[in-house]
Design a protein around this motif. Structure first.
Motif, mmCIF file in Angstrom:
data_model
loop_
_atom_site.group_PDB
_atom_site.id
_atom_site.type_symbol
_atom_site.label_atom_id
_atom_site.label_comp_id
_atom_site.label_asym_id
_atom_site.label_seq_id
_atom_site.Cartn_x
_atom_site.Cartn_y
_atom_site.Cartn_z
ATOM 1 N N HIS A 17 0.811 -1.214 0.000
ATOM 2 C CA HIS A 17 0.000 0.000 0.000
ATOM 3 C C HIS A 17 0.849 1.272 0.000
ATOM 4 C CE1 HIS A 17 -3.891 -1.916 0.420
ATOM 5 N NE2 HIS A 17 -3.374 -2.704 1.356
ATOM 6 N N PHE A 18 1.757 1.401 0.966
ATOM 7 C CA PHE A 18 2.536 2.624 1.109
ATOM 8 C C PHE A 18 4.024 2.306 1.201
ATOM 9 C CE2 PHE A 18 -1.524 3.688 3.183
ATOM 10 C CZ PHE A 18 -1.904 4.728 2.346
ATOM 11 N N THR A 19 4.814 3.092 0.465
ATOM 12 C CA THR A 19 6.257 2.966 0.601
ATOM 13 C C THR A 19 6.725 3.873 1.727
ATOM 14 O OG1 THR A 19 6.742 4.771 -0.927
ATOM 15 C CG2 THR A 19 6.513 2.557 -1.879
ATOM 16 N N TRP A 21 8.640 6.432 1.539
ATOM 17 C CA TRP A 21 8.610 7.834 1.128
ATOM 18 C C TRP A 21 7.182 8.365 1.026
ATOM 19 C CZ3 TRP A 21 11.728 4.012 -0.586
ATOM 20 C CH2 TRP A 21 13.065 4.138 -0.245
ATOM 21 N N GLU A 22 6.212 7.526 0.688
ATOM 22 C CA GLU A 22 4.820 7.965 0.643
ATOM 23 C C GLU A 22 4.258 8.201 2.040
ATOM 24 O OE1 GLU A 22 3.069 4.738 -1.433
ATOM 25 O OE2 GLU A 22 3.286 5.671 -3.395
ATOM 26 N N SER A 23 4.733 7.457 3.012
ATOM 27 C CA SER A 23 4.190 7.573 4.365
ATOM 28 C C SER A 23 4.954 8.566 5.233
ATOM 29 C CB SER A 23 4.188 6.210 5.043
ATOM 30 O OG SER A 23 5.497 5.717 5.138
ATOM 31 N N SER A 26 5.947 15.639 5.761
ATOM 32 C CA SER A 26 6.538 16.629 4.862
ATOM 33 C C SER A 26 7.881 17.116 5.407
ATOM 34 C CB SER A 26 5.596 17.819 4.701
ATOM 35 O OG SER A 26 5.501 18.525 5.927
#
Length: 66
Positions: A17-19, A21-23, A26
């Motif tokens: 679902h999430f890598t 870097w996506e999780s 900011s």
């Protein structure tokens, strides 16, 4: 075993679902946390050192609860 799981799933934080870097938060949030850590960590370390200094020699090995 946790290291093996982490290595086998890298870079997926939530599998499929999430890598990583996506999780991640900011850059502004990470910078804010970095500044807070750089300010508070020395304070915590100094307070811990001061408390050890204040209570040095107050406890002996032969005195205890048992």
């Amino acid at each position: 075993s946790y290291v093996g799981i982490a290595i086998s799933l890298f870079p997926m934080i939530v599998p499929y679902h999430f890598t990583l870097w996506e999780s991640a938060s900011s850059e502004r949030t990470q910078a804010f946390l970095l500044v807070g850590t750089l300010v508070l960590l020395p304070v915590i370390l100094m307070y811990t050192g001061w408390s050890y200094w204040v209570f040095r020699g107050k406890v002996r090995a032969d005195i205890g609860y048992h």
